[in-house]
Scaffold this motif. Structure first.
Motif, PDB file in Angstrom:
ATOM      1  N   ASP B 132       0.831  -1.202   0.000  1.00  0.00           N
ATOM      2  CA  ASP B 132       0.000   0.000   0.000  1.00  0.00           C
ATOM      3  C   ASP B 132       0.867   1.253   0.000  1.00  0.00           C
ATOM      4  O   ASP B 132       2.084   1.188   0.104  1.00  0.00           O
ATOM      5  CB  ASP B 132      -1.018  -0.025   1.148  1.00  0.00           C
ATOM      6  CG  ASP B 132      -0.357   0.149   2.506  1.00  0.00           C
ATOM      7  OD1 ASP B 132       0.661   0.862   2.589  1.00  0.00           O
ATOM      8  OD2 ASP B 132      -0.856  -0.439   3.479  1.00  0.00           O
ATOM      9  N   ASN B 133       0.215   2.395  -0.134  1.00  0.00           N
ATOM     10  CA  ASN B 133       0.934   3.653  -0.319  1.00  0.00           C
ATOM     11  C   ASN B 133       1.970   3.918   0.776  1.00  0.00           C
ATOM     12  O   ASN B 133       3.145   4.156   0.479  1.00  0.00           O
ATOM     13  CB  ASN B 133      -0.072   4.806  -0.352  1.00  0.00           C
ATOM     14  CG  ASN B 133      -0.948   4.751  -1.583  1.00  0.00           C
ATOM     15  OD1 ASN B 133      -0.508   5.098  -2.671  1.00  0.00           O
ATOM     16  ND2 ASN B 133      -2.174   4.282  -1.421  1.00  0.00           N
ATOM     17  N   ASP B 134       1.521   3.875   2.017  1.00  0.00           N
ATOM     18  CA  ASP B 134       2.426   4.206   3.118  1.00  0.00           C
ATOM     19  C   ASP B 134       3.603   3.254   3.205  1.00  0.00           C
ATOM     20  O   ASP B 134       4.741   3.655   3.424  1.00  0.00           O
ATOM     21  CB  ASP B 134       1.661   4.181   4.449  1.00  0.00           C
ATOM     22  CG  ASP B 134       0.708   5.356   4.550  1.00  0.00           C
ATOM     23  OD1 ASP B 134       0.916   6.331   3.804  1.00  0.00           O
ATOM     24  OD2 ASP B 134      -0.231   5.281   5.362  1.00  0.00           O
ATOM     25  N   VAL B 150       2.158   4.978  -6.518  1.00  0.00           N
ATOM     26  CA  VAL B 150       1.210   5.259  -5.442  1.00  0.00           C
ATOM     27  C   VAL B 150       0.081   6.162  -5.929  1.00  0.00           C
ATOM     28  O   VAL B 150       0.184   6.811  -6.977  1.00  0.00           O
ATOM     29  CB  VAL B 150       1.927   5.980  -4.275  1.00  0.00           C
ATOM     30  CG1 VAL B 150       2.994   5.084  -3.662  1.00  0.00           C
ATOM     31  CG2 VAL B 150       2.539   7.295  -4.741  1.00  0.00           C
ATOM     32  N   MET B 152      -1.110   9.030  -4.105  1.00  0.00           N
ATOM     33  CA  MET B 152      -1.091  10.020  -3.041  1.00  0.00           C
ATOM     34  C   MET B 152      -0.456  11.270  -3.606  1.00  0.00           C
ATOM     35  O   MET B 152       0.098  11.264  -4.712  1.00  0.00           O
ATOM     36  CB  MET B 152      -0.339   9.492  -1.811  1.00  0.00           C
ATOM     37  CG  MET B 152       1.093   9.115  -2.060  1.00  0.00           C
ATOM     38  SD  MET B 152       1.787   8.052  -0.758  1.00  0.00           S
ATOM     39  CE  MET B 152       1.498   8.996   0.695  1.00  0.00           C
ATOM     40  N   SER B 203      -5.199   5.340   1.248  1.00  0.00           N
ATOM     41  CA  SER B 203      -4.584   6.624   0.941  1.00  0.00           C
ATOM     42  C   SER B 203      -5.539   7.724   1.350  1.00  0.00           C
ATOM     43  O   SER B 203      -6.682   7.783   0.886  1.00  0.00           O
ATOM     44  CB  SER B 203      -4.261   6.737  -0.547  1.00  0.00           C
ATOM     45  OG  SER B 203      -4.079   8.110  -0.879  1.00  0.00           O
ATOM     46  N   TYR B 206      -6.630   9.778  -1.708  1.00  0.00           N
ATOM     47  CA  TYR B 206      -7.533   9.053  -2.601  1.00  0.00           C
ATOM     48  C   TYR B 206      -8.938   9.054  -2.013  1.00  0.00           C
ATOM     49  O   TYR B 206      -9.933   9.346  -2.701  1.00  0.00           O
ATOM     50  CB  TYR B 206      -7.044   7.617  -2.800  1.00  0.00           C
ATOM     51  CG  TYR B 206      -7.991   6.750  -3.599  1.00  0.00           C
ATOM     52  CD1 TYR B 206      -7.939   6.732  -4.987  1.00  0.00           C
ATOM     53  CD2 TYR B 206      -8.959   5.966  -2.967  1.00  0.00           C
ATOM     54  CE1 TYR B 206      -8.812   5.952  -5.722  1.00  0.00           C
ATOM     55  CE2 TYR B 206      -9.841   5.185  -3.681  1.00  0.00           C
ATOM     56  CZ  TYR B 206      -9.772   5.180  -5.064  1.00  0.00           C
ATOM     57  OH  TYR B 206     -10.638   4.416  -5.786  1.00  0.00           O
TER      58      TYR B 206
END
Lengths: 295, 295
Positions: B132-134, B150, B152, B203, B206
DNA sequence: TCTATTTGATTACTCATAGTTATTAAATCT
DNA sequence: AGATTTAATAACTATGAGTAATCAAATAGA
């Protein structure tokens, strides 16, 4: 795998990668040629990488060897820095900071900032190095300095930049010049004088800003001298070779036969900016940034 | 000065710094306790740094020792990466790239980009990791991946970000839902349905964008499920638990009892962005950036 | 308070190996 | 062909990493 390799091997490798000659490299390392041969061979076997191509009468780096040479050089330079820093910590210092700055920042801005910072962090060691704008960027990228103080606006990727001090410009005249603060109105009064300026290699954007001042005053100056530091500008003005325009803060710290008239009713300002690399891990750097940027 | 120190010493130091116990650390290193004691002592003398404070019955890191532990850990991780990379070069590869990506990028964007890139650079090895993004930002900062994809907008200092692909949103409905592309006008037609969305932990930005869509359609949705990946969203829609809004490109690659209606007359778009660390020195990374960003 | 235990340092030994000298093999230059 | 320069090989030496045994100091337990 890559297990028996010691720093020694890497050091030998780097020496040989430079000389590309076993005997010479061995000499420089103060060991015998067979010793070097064996260590290199052992390194190649242990890593499973062919580092050198042995040709008839010359040694060459392989692709992988060339890559390693570059990366290891960096890594060991970094390792040295780490050890140096740890030594400082060991001696009770909180760390050290290597600063670069353009000469024109030394009169007013730098001392003030450092005093404030040193007050809070008395155990941080400073190295100060006057260098021009471009040199500072170079030095930052090579990790030779931690922070720079420049008069420029754009910096390459990887470098952070933040304004620190905005300054007016001042007209610099010989002490005996007929113009004074009281009878000065605008720059057109000196449009027939010849001018002495910082060389444009000093900073493209600084030079452009000074040119804007002339545009603004609607005349094209006769420029008799370009030079690279404040004191030689002042010396030339003092000796009657012309007049100059410089950042006002340069007024402090020089005692010469010159006088300043601040040009505070023109819009142009010059900004001193702090620059640093965002890949720098010096732990006291963050303090400095916070202490300076957050006013 | 700092001259007789070998990698071995650093490795021993790191082991002891972790255990803070000579006997245990020595055991873990498969050497005897006196051997470890001597090597550590030698290291302290040679560097001129006190690394540990020996108390009555416990060992502690000094300030300098703590600093060294952190920095050396990084340095040796980096050194390992360098050796790995050199091995790839040795084996005829031009290098390798570790990619992270959000699941929603795998359908359309990633394969296309990689195909184009692989065509030009057939000898670059790829590692693909859905995260995932993080997690990707974390992995970038730890040099665990070279590039991330990503959804973000803001990234921390040190990370570069560039848009790669802009996508519309689509409404996802069960195949037998009365709404179709031809009788669909705007989202208010589904304002009484319950919605299934990506979890906001996916996100922040998002999630906010999707909420803007509802604002724009002037109703507050009833959200029945939050989940973390596309296929579970689709499964829930298929099973009649509600409808969903997702990036349009997710239409490809799933064969389920669902249908998509592209929301191309609302202004919201979701942008897939490429992120990378500007302190990453992987030499093939630059190729990838150029090949992707410069279209 | 006396003994047992746990800690890291010290001592005296050995053994692996980095570095040595001497030599060889191959290529290049006279 | 002979001289010279190159790196590799072989056999030896000696430095110092690692070992086992012991010590000194500080707890913990009875």
């Amino acid at each position: 795998m890559s297990n028996q390799i010691e720093l020694r091997h890497y050091k030998y490798f780097l020496a040989l990668a430079k000389d590309l000659h076993f005997r010479k490299a061995a000499e420089r390392l103060y060991i015998s040629q067979p010793g070097l041969s064996r260590q290199i061979k052992q390194m190649e076997e242990d890593l499973g990488i062919n580092l050198f191509e042995r040709h008839n009468r010359k040694v060459e780096l392989t692709k992988a060897g060339l890559y390693l040479q570059n990366e290891l050089t960096n890594t060991f330079k970094r390792l040295d820095d780490i050890i140096d820093h740890a030594k400082l910590l060991n001696d009770g210092m909180d760390g050290n900071l290597k600063l670069g700055y353009v000469g024109s920042a030394m009169q007013l801005v730098i001392p003030e900032l450092l005093l404030k910072y040193k007050n809070k962090h008395p155990n941080v060691l400073f190295n100060l190095n006057e260098m021009d704008n471009d040199k500072q960027i170079h030095a930052l990228l090579n990790q030779e300095i931690d922070v720079g103080f420049v008069r420029m606006e754009r910096v390459p990727r990887g470098i952070e930049i933040q304004p620190v001090f905005e300054d007016t410009f001042s007209l610099v005249l010989p002490k005996d010049h007929p113009l004074t603060e009281s009878n000065f109105n605008d720059l057109s009064q000196v449009k027939d004088e010849s001018f002495i300026l910082f060389d444009s290699s000093y900073s493209e954007s600084y030079h452009e800003k000074v040119m804007q001042i002339f545009d603004h005053s609607q005349f094209t100056p006769l420029i008799s001298h370009y030079t690279v530091n404040a004191s030689s500008i002042f010396r030339l003005v003092e000796s009657g070779f012309g007049v100059a325009i410089v950042p006002t803060s340069l007024k402090l710290g020089y005692d010469m036969g010159i006088k300043f008239i601040e040009l505070d009713n023109i819009p142009q300002r010059t900004t001193l900016r702090m620059v640093w690399s965002n890949s720098n891990t010096n732990p006291v750097l963050e303090n400095l940034i916070n202490s300076i940027i957050k006013k």
